[in-house]
Write a protein that holds these residues in place. Structure first.
Motif, PDB file in Angstrom:
ATOM      1  N   ALA A   8       0.643  -1.137  -0.041  1.00  9.01           N
ATOM      2  CA  ALA A   8       0.128  -0.026   0.246  1.00  9.01           C
ATOM      3  C   ALA A   8       0.927   1.110  -0.156  1.00  9.01           C
ATOM      4  CB  ALA A   8      -0.997  -0.253   1.267  1.00  9.01           C
ATOM      5  N   SER A   9       2.100   1.290   0.496  1.00  4.51           N
ATOM      6  CA  SER A   9       2.918   2.470   0.419  1.00  4.51           C
ATOM      7  C   SER A   9       3.478   2.783  -0.879  1.00  4.51           C
ATOM      8  CB  SER A   9       4.168   2.430   1.505  1.00  4.51           C
ATOM      9  OG  SER A   9       4.981   1.457   0.703  1.00  4.51           O
ATOM     10  N   GLY A  10       3.193   1.964  -1.862  1.00  2.94           N
ATOM     11  CA  GLY A  10       3.635   2.048  -3.131  1.00  2.94           C
ATOM     12  C   GLY A  10       2.921   2.638  -4.231  1.00  2.94           C
ATOM     13  N   PHE A  11       3.512   2.781  -5.418  1.00  2.00           N
ATOM     14  CA  PHE A  11       2.710   3.674  -6.470  1.00  2.00           C
ATOM     15  C   PHE A  11       1.486   2.944  -6.767  1.00  2.00           C
ATOM     16  CE2 PHE A  11       3.047   3.765 -11.306  1.00  2.00           C
ATOM     17  CZ  PHE A  11       2.050   4.856 -11.352  1.00  2.00           C
ATOM     18  N   VAL A  12       1.492   1.678  -7.142  1.00  2.00           N
ATOM     19  CA  VAL A  12       0.165   1.064  -7.663  1.00  2.00           C
ATOM     20  C   VAL A  12      -0.618   0.966  -6.342  1.00  2.00           C
ATOM     21  CG1 VAL A  12      -0.736  -0.951  -8.644  1.00  2.00           C
ATOM     22  CG2 VAL A  12       1.266  -0.006  -9.567  1.00  2.00           C
ATOM     23  N   GLY A  13      -0.181   0.498  -5.230  1.00  2.00           N
ATOM     24  CA  GLY A  13      -0.874  -0.006  -4.122  1.00  2.00           C
ATOM     25  C   GLY A  13      -1.849   1.347  -3.340  1.00  2.00           C
ATOM     26  N   SER A  14      -0.814   2.466  -3.730  1.00  2.00           N
ATOM     27  CA  SER A  14      -1.469   3.619  -3.000  1.00  2.00           C
ATOM     28  C   SER A  14      -2.716   4.244  -3.789  1.00  2.00           C
ATOM     29  CB  SER A  14      -0.573   4.884  -3.106  1.00  2.00           C
ATOM     30  OG  SER A  14      -0.145   5.202  -4.251  1.00  2.00           O
ATOM     31  N   ARG A  28      -7.846  -2.313   5.161  1.00  2.00           N
ATOM     32  CA  ARG A  28      -6.640  -2.732   5.912  1.00  2.00           C
ATOM     33  C   ARG A  28      -5.397  -3.047   5.151  1.00  2.00           C
ATOM     34  NH1 ARG A  28      -8.359  -7.909   8.863  1.00  2.00           N
ATOM     35  NH2 ARG A  28      -9.539  -6.541  10.162  1.00  2.00           N
ATOM     36  N   ARG A  29      -4.366  -2.532   5.677  1.00  2.00           N
ATOM     37  CA  ARG A  29      -2.991  -2.859   4.921  1.00  2.00           C
ATOM     38  C   ARG A  29      -2.141  -3.760   5.822  1.00  2.00           C
ATOM     39  NH1 ARG A  29       1.464   1.720   5.864  1.00  2.00           N
ATOM     40  NH2 ARG A  29       2.807   0.723   4.179  1.00  2.00           N
ATOM     41  N   LEU A  30      -1.507  -4.655   4.797  1.00  2.00           N
ATOM     42  CA  LEU A  30      -0.429  -5.346   5.485  1.00  2.00           C
ATOM     43  C   LEU A  30       0.695  -4.839   5.277  1.00  2.00           C
ATOM     44  CD1 LEU A  30       0.615  -8.057   7.060  1.00  2.00           C
ATOM     45  CD2 LEU A  30       0.253  -9.485   4.938  1.00  2.00           C
ATOM     46  N   ALA A  34       9.277  -2.421   8.217  1.00  5.01           N
ATOM     47  CA  ALA A  34      10.029  -1.241   7.643  1.00  5.01           C
ATOM     48  C   ALA A  34       9.136  -0.278   6.773  1.00  5.01           C
ATOM     49  CB  ALA A  34      11.462  -1.485   7.033  1.00  5.01           C
ATOM     50  N   SER A  35       7.758  -0.462   6.661  1.00  5.02           N
ATOM     51  CA  SER A  35       7.196   0.180   5.601  1.00  5.02           C
ATOM     52  C   SER A  35       6.952   1.740   5.928  1.00  5.02           C
ATOM     53  CB  SER A  35       5.560  -0.612   5.464  1.00  5.02           C
ATOM     54  OG  SER A  35       5.595  -1.686   4.851  1.00  5.02           O
ATOM     55  N   PRO A  36       6.970   2.511   4.883  1.00  9.65           N
ATOM     56  CA  PRO A  36       6.648   4.073   5.122  1.00  9.65           C
ATOM     57  C   PRO A  36       4.950   4.128   5.060  1.00  9.65           C
ATOM     58  CG  PRO A  36       7.465   3.701   2.933  1.00  9.65           C
ATOM     59  CD  PRO A  36       7.510   2.360   3.765  1.00  9.65           C
ATOM     60  N   PRO A  37       4.600   5.139   5.295  1.00  8.26           N
ATOM     61  CA  PRO A  37       2.971   5.391   5.422  1.00  8.26           C
ATOM     62  C   PRO A  37       2.523   5.329   4.087  1.00  8.26           C
ATOM     63  CG  PRO A  37       4.081   7.304   6.387  1.00  8.26           C
ATOM     64  CD  PRO A  37       5.270   6.683   5.836  1.00  8.26           C
ATOM     65  N   VAL A  77       8.880  -6.501  -5.894  1.00 10.33           N
ATOM     66  CA  VAL A  77      10.125  -5.949  -6.048  1.00 10.33           C
ATOM     67  C   VAL A  77      10.285  -5.600  -7.573  1.00 10.33           C
ATOM     68  CG1 VAL A  77      12.482  -6.051  -5.957  1.00 10.33           C
ATOM     69  CG2 VAL A  77      11.175  -6.673  -4.095  1.00 10.33           C
ATOM     70  N   THR A  78      10.364  -4.307  -8.083  1.00 11.18           N
ATOM     71  CA  THR A  78      10.548  -4.048  -9.617  1.00 11.18           C
ATOM     72  C   THR A  78      11.880  -3.794  -9.828  1.00 11.18           C
ATOM     73  OG1 THR A  78       9.789  -1.617  -9.306  1.00 11.18           O
ATOM     74  CG2 THR A  78       8.281  -3.295  -9.764  1.00 11.18           C
ATOM     75  N   ARG A  79      12.829  -3.594  -8.993  1.00 14.46           N
ATOM     76  CA  ARG A  79      14.333  -2.944  -9.137  1.00 14.46           C
ATOM     77  C   ARG A  79      15.202  -3.987  -8.346  1.00 14.46           C
ATOM     78  NH1 ARG A  79      13.590   3.212  -8.635  1.00 14.46           N
ATOM     79  NH2 ARG A  79      11.784   3.424  -9.838  1.00 14.46           N
ATOM     80  N   LEU A 112      -3.559 -11.244  -7.604  1.00 11.97           N
ATOM     81  CA  LEU A 112      -2.188 -11.113  -7.584  1.00 11.97           C
ATOM     82  C   LEU A 112      -2.141  -9.995  -8.739  1.00 11.97           C
ATOM     83  CD1 LEU A 112       0.609 -12.020  -7.108  1.00 11.97           C
ATOM     84  CD2 LEU A 112       0.334 -13.472  -8.962  1.00 11.97           C
ATOM     85  N   VAL A 113      -1.291  -9.045  -8.164  1.00 11.17           N
ATOM     86  CA  VAL A 113      -0.624  -7.849  -9.203  1.00 11.17           C
ATOM     87  C   VAL A 113       0.459  -8.732  -9.870  1.00 11.17           C
ATOM     88  CG1 VAL A 113       0.012  -5.684  -9.862  1.00 11.17           C
ATOM     89  CG2 VAL A 113      -1.877  -6.081  -8.115  1.00 11.17           C
ATOM     90  N   SER A 114       0.368  -9.240 -11.249  1.00  7.83           N
ATOM     91  CA  SER A 114       1.459  -9.688 -11.500  1.00  7.83           C
ATOM     92  C   SER A 114       1.881  -8.595 -12.657  1.00  7.83           C
ATOM     93  CB  SER A 114       1.112 -10.790 -12.478  1.00  7.83           C
ATOM     94  OG  SER A 114       2.222 -11.338 -13.061  1.00  7.83           O
ATOM     95  N   ALA A 140      14.958 -11.359 -15.054  1.00  5.96           N
ATOM     96  CA  ALA A 140      14.753 -12.398 -13.774  1.00  5.96           C
ATOM     97  C   ALA A 140      13.620 -11.645 -12.972  1.00  5.96           C
ATOM     98  CB  ALA A 140      15.787 -11.880 -12.903  1.00  5.96           C
ATOM     99  N   TYR A 141      13.045 -10.480 -13.341  1.00  3.78           N
ATOM    100  CA  TYR A 141      11.882  -9.814 -12.851  1.00  3.78           C
ATOM    101  C   TYR A 141      10.754 -10.580 -13.611  1.00  3.78           C
ATOM    102  CZ  TYR A 141       8.033  -6.655 -12.314  1.00  3.78           C
ATOM    103  OH  TYR A 141       6.950  -5.885 -12.217  1.00  3.78           O
ATOM    104  N   GLY A 142      10.679 -10.714 -14.744  1.00  2.52           N
ATOM    105  CA  GLY A 142       9.668 -11.397 -15.318  1.00  2.52           C
ATOM    106  C   GLY A 142       9.417 -12.697 -15.087  1.00  2.52           C
ATOM    107  N   PRO A 166      -0.691  -5.896 -15.224  1.00  5.06           N
ATOM    108  CA  PRO A 166      -0.513  -4.594 -15.934  1.00  5.06           C
ATOM    109  C   PRO A 166       0.357  -4.260 -17.123  1.00  5.06           C
ATOM    110  CG  PRO A 166      -0.520  -4.269 -13.611  1.00  5.06           C
ATOM    111  CD  PRO A 166      -0.392  -5.795 -13.980  1.00  5.06           C
ATOM    112  N   SER A 167       0.176  -3.472 -17.887  1.00  5.94           N
ATOM    113  CA  SER A 167       1.212  -2.933 -18.744  1.00  5.94           C
ATOM    114  C   SER A 167       1.939  -1.864 -18.007  1.00  5.94           C
ATOM    115  CB  SER A 167       0.462  -2.290 -19.962  1.00  5.94           C
ATOM    116  OG  SER A 167      -0.217  -1.203 -19.457  1.00  5.94           O
ATOM    117  N   ALA A 168       2.998  -1.396 -18.748  1.00  9.44           N
ATOM    118  CA  ALA A 168       3.559  -0.286 -17.918  1.00  9.44           C
ATOM    119  C   ALA A 168       2.454   0.825 -17.275  1.00  9.44           C
ATOM    120  CB  ALA A 168       4.561   0.724 -18.713  1.00  9.44           C
TER     121      ALA A 168
END
Ligand SMILES: NC(=O)c1ccc[n+]([C@@H]2O[C@H](COP(=O)([O-])OP(=O)(O)OC[C@H]3O[C@@H](n4cnc5c(N)ncnc54)[C@H](OP(=O)(O)O)[C@@H]3O)[C@@H](O)[C@H]2O)c1
Length: 330
Positions: A8-14, A28-30, A34-37, A77-79, A112-114, A140-142, A166-168
């Protein structure tokens, strides 16, 4: 209705959190220790439970899954500079969440967000990839995203889950497109290898609505969907739209040669290995950037999810630039 969201702290999740709250869900977020808000959402609008994402017993103990109607696994993890890190971030958490859900929330719907990277690029400009095509993951990401998909498909509760590729994605809060906007505002376009490369794009709020549909449409259980905007966009058009959003146009365009990109990629990988920092300029990103047609068809999502993108490229680019400016990113 109650949704559990990872990432939820990330781009898509927010953006997903925004869409759920707008549609009247309890959220509710899991979070990881170490997650930021969550950016954007009012602080008290989202309930938080904390657990290591790769520990099924810890997820059960956290109470995150109690009484949930839908589970959105967005975290990923995208990077990363190694295949092991991609697997640790994309495969292990999917396995743990499925195992925990099987115990506590076996009847909840799951999403699942693939990624399009799990499926691979299109073979040509006029044949966008569909869900019927056999997956050919890139990098390795794919591979890690594909492995997570396979876990869902094979799991005892997998028939209640939906896979969304999702596409880009672009939009407010995304960091990857910032350089495009920065260059385009100065009238400059820099193409990675060749300007004759095409991609599917989706605006983050449009994707978020599709994710909610995937969790609520009964017939979507057990199915896989590409989610992308209508237009196949060539890189010059991406820069042109970013320039238009800034009230200017591209006056100088350059194809960065592949050997130069490969050298930068190798330097990026070496730097990551030494410092432990993950860089975007790694060879992994070059592998993802190499195919000429990152095109997928969202026809199935349109038909079965009764979803459609609401944002044209120009509208989305204007909204994104306005947000970047307000946030001081440009
Ligand atoms: N952006 C795109 O263009 C795109 C395209 C296709 C698919 N996707 C997929 O969409 C999902 C979200 O991507 P995103 O672009 O929103 O990425 P992002 O901004 O980096 O967000 C990813 C989130 O995942 C969580 N996370 C879990 N383990 C992590 C780890 N080891 N390191 C860092 N973060 C970790 C974090 O949320 P918490 O702090 O809340 O745990 C983080 O904010 C991913 O599964 C990605 O594969 C993205």
């Amino acid at each position: 209705v109650l949704a559990l969201v990872t990432g939820a702290s990330g781009f898509v999740g927010s953006h997903l959190v925004d869409a759920l709250l707008a549609e009247g869900w309890r959220v509710r977020r899991l979070a990881r220790p170490a997650s930021p808000p969550v950016p954007g959402a009012p602080r008290d609008a989202v309930e938080t439970r904390v657990a290591a994402l790769d520990d099924a017993a810890a997820i059960v103990r956290s109470g995150a899954l109690a009484d949930v109607d839908a589970i959105f696994h967005v975290a990923g993890v995208t990077r990363a500079h190694s295949a092991a890190r991609f697997r640790a971030g994309n495969v292990a958490p999917t396995a743990a969440l499925l195992d925990a859900a099987a115990v506590v929330a076996p009847h909840a719907r799951g999403v699942l967000v693939s990624s399009q990277a799990a499926a691979g690029p299109a073979a040509s400009r006029d044949r966008p990839r569909t869900e019927e095509d056999a997956p050919a993951p890139v990098g390795a990401y794919g591979a890690s995203k594909r492995e997570a998909e396979a876990l869902v498909a094979a799991h005892a509760i997998g028939a209640r889950w939906t896979i969304v590729r999702p596409s880009a994605v672009y939009g407010p809060r995304d960091r990857d497109f910032v350089p495009v906007f920065r260059h385009a505002a100065r009238g400059v376009a820099l193409y990675p290898g060749t300007r004759d490369a095409w991609l599917s794009l989706v605006h983050a709020p449009d994707l978020a609505r599709a994710l909610v549909r995937a969790a609520t449409v009964p017939a979507a259980a057990g199915r896989t969907y590409f989610v992308a905007g209508d237009e196949a966009v060539a890189w010059p058009e991406v820069y042109a739209a970013a320039a238009r959003a800034a009230g200017t146009r591209v006056r100088w365009a350059h194809d960065a040669p592949r050997w130069a990109l490969a050298a930068v990629g190798a330097i990026g990988d070496a730097w990551s290995a030494v410092t432990g920092h993950d860089t975007l300029a790694g060879r992994e990103k070059l592998a993802l950037g190499a195919p000429r047609w990152w095109l997928c068809s969202a026809a199935r999502a349109r038909a079965e999810l009764a979803w459609q993108p609401a944002t044209s490229l120009d509208e989305g680019m204007r909204a994104t630039r306005a947000w970047y400016r307000a946030a001081g990113w440009l």
